[in-house]
Scaffold this motif. Sequence first.
Motif, mmCIF file in Angstrom:
data_model
loop_
_atom_site.group_PDB
_atom_site.id
_atom_site.type_symbol
_atom_site.label_atom_id
_atom_site.label_comp_id
_atom_site.label_asym_id
_atom_site.label_seq_id
_atom_site.Cartn_x
_atom_site.Cartn_y
_atom_site.Cartn_z
ATOM 1 N N HIS A 38 0.353 -1.406 -0.186
ATOM 2 C CA HIS A 38 0.263 -0.165 0.198
ATOM 3 C C HIS A 38 1.283 1.415 -0.082
ATOM 4 O O HIS A 38 1.726 1.287 0.655
ATOM 5 C CB HIS A 38 -0.515 -0.069 1.357
ATOM 6 C CG HIS A 38 -2.033 0.613 0.874
ATOM 7 N ND1 HIS A 38 -2.102 2.146 1.387
ATOM 8 C CD2 HIS A 38 -3.638 1.096 0.753
ATOM 9 C CE1 HIS A 38 -3.051 2.825 1.228
ATOM 10 N NE2 HIS A 38 -4.036 2.039 1.123
ATOM 11 N N PRO A 39 0.266 2.742 -0.869
ATOM 12 C CA PRO A 39 1.087 4.123 -0.387
ATOM 13 C C PRO A 39 1.731 3.821 0.612
ATOM 14 O O PRO A 39 2.650 4.544 1.143
ATOM 15 C CB PRO A 39 0.044 4.475 -1.678
ATOM 16 C CG PRO A 39 -0.553 3.618 -2.216
ATOM 17 C CD PRO A 39 -0.145 2.399 -1.515
ATOM 18 N N TYR A 42 4.652 2.957 1.926
ATOM 19 C CA TYR A 42 5.742 3.395 1.061
ATOM 20 C C TYR A 42 5.728 4.566 2.659
ATOM 21 O O TYR A 42 7.655 4.854 2.729
ATOM 22 C CB TYR A 42 5.607 3.316 0.519
ATOM 23 C CG TYR A 42 6.358 4.291 -0.914
ATOM 24 C CD1 TYR A 42 7.764 3.802 -1.036
ATOM 25 C CD2 TYR A 42 6.233 5.825 -1.326
ATOM 26 C CE1 TYR A 42 8.651 4.841 -1.423
ATOM 27 C CE2 TYR A 42 7.283 6.585 -1.646
ATOM 28 C CZ TYR A 42 8.599 6.231 -1.904
ATOM 29 O OH TYR A 42 9.853 6.368 -2.941
ATOM 30 N N SER A 263 10.738 1.701 -4.504
ATOM 31 C CA SER A 263 8.922 3.093 -4.830
ATOM 32 C C SER A 263 8.572 1.783 -6.339
ATOM 33 O O SER A 263 8.929 1.150 -6.667
ATOM 34 C CB SER A 263 9.569 4.162 -5.592
ATOM 35 O OG SER A 263 9.909 4.172 -6.610
ATOM 36 N N THR A 268 2.850 5.882 -6.448
ATOM 37 C CA THR A 268 3.099 5.769 -5.649
ATOM 38 C C THR A 268 4.089 7.525 -4.646
ATOM 39 O O THR A 268 4.163 8.072 -3.353
ATOM 40 C CB THR A 268 3.944 4.523 -4.748
ATOM 41 O OG1 THR A 268 2.914 3.825 -5.967
ATOM 42 C CG2 THR A 268 4.247 4.886 -3.792
ATOM 43 N N GLN A 271 2.207 10.464 -4.523
ATOM 44 C CA GLN A 271 1.434 10.711 -2.887
ATOM 45 C C GLN A 271 2.439 10.550 -1.757
ATOM 46 O O GLN A 271 1.951 11.520 -1.053
ATOM 47 C CB GLN A 271 0.821 8.884 -3.652
ATOM 48 C CG GLN A 271 0.028 9.095 -2.683
ATOM 49 C CD GLN A 271 -1.250 8.111 -2.225
ATOM 50 O OE1 GLN A 271 -1.734 7.518 -2.603
ATOM 51 N NE2 GLN A 271 -1.572 7.705 -0.927
#
Length: 435
Positions: A38-39, A42, A263, A268, A271
């Motif tokens: 999920h972003p 990250y 990444s 991503t 965001q």
Amino acid sequence: MNAELIGVVLLGLSYLGLLFGCGMAVERGWVPVRITRHPMVYTLALGVYASAWAIYGSIELAANAGFGYLAYYLGPAGAFLLAPVLLVPIQRITRTYQLSSLADLFAFRYRSRWAGTLVTLLSLIAVLPLLGIQVHTLSDAVQLLTGSRYSSAVALLFCAVIAGCAVLFGARHSHRHRHDTLLSVIAFESVIKLLAMLGLGAIALWWVFNGPQDLQRWLEGPGAALQSATPQLEAPQWRTLLLLFFAAAFMMSHLFQITFAESLSRHTLLQASWTLPLFLLLMALPVPLILWAAQSANESVPLAAYAAYLMTEHWWVGTLAFIGGLAAASGTMMMIALALSGMVLNHIVLVARPPEARSDLYGWLLWLRRALVGAVIFGGWLFAESVGRYHSLTSLGLAAFVGMAQCLPGLLALLYWPGANRKGMIAGLIGGIGV
């Protein structure tokens, strides 16, 4: 060995055991992939920027520079707000040509293995003070909680366990392999240190002071003289600090690793251009509250005095500060060790002595990298014990950030100056290192 020291050792090992359990849960697929990739995971992994320096050193900086401590958080926020014109182009290059470190990027763009070696040496030297901060804060926290003279040995024990976790979750495969398990562990640690900082800020506001109104009365009364005596940064100092932290946000070896090599996509990264500044804002908010709580206790050392003042009757407050510092330090040490081990292996060890042809070459390189992971963390402990104890956290942190900032002109040149060449870059980098 007294009971307090045994308790702190068990507490630290229990927390590191929790990290191990978290990593194994991800490794065995007990946590769904939609969560681990999920972003937000990250973004939280990028929160490794907030090392133990954010837990302890930023409060020291606030005591010495007032609201200048915000530069530590505004610098990376600015870097990620410029993601479309700065970070995305770097990501495109690294993904297209499978470059996993800043040294790889410089060696590729300037067509020189010596450029990569020089950047690796600079990264290794510059990151030692940052590693020293992590070990130094762990040792000081143990000393504060227990009063034991064995705090350095306990810090070494924690370093050994952290090195084992780094090898287990980050050095079992090629460094070009995406480390979902490690990123999940780092993200979990970011949540822990954020909750610890917010908890300490809440204790300062609602326990040391009796809410915002009581804090306001103190600031306008007894605290007014203390605030007026706090040094304030001049405009050139603000600009310099902002530039240093701006560069560190994506040029430090561990942050480059997460930002670009780990990444998932351009989306991503974009965001993270607003979620990471939000995370850093939440980390920054409690700092003045903790400082003012320490000052209200009429002590000289901000965080240590604050923790000691509250721990006299409530040991769990010191425990909260210790866990927050351990979470910040362990994540930073793991990522630094993994990123630097790959750089040193590729640009120093293999350049100095190319490996002979052998059937188990991949395994030999993997074990060599694992040894380098341990060597980097042990080097941080040695630095903390030999050099770091004689300098403040602010001085050590700024030394690390100044060192890596020497690569910023070369990085901007490789993006926006087609005429840049390796002779100019190497000369400029050596000149900056010399200064």
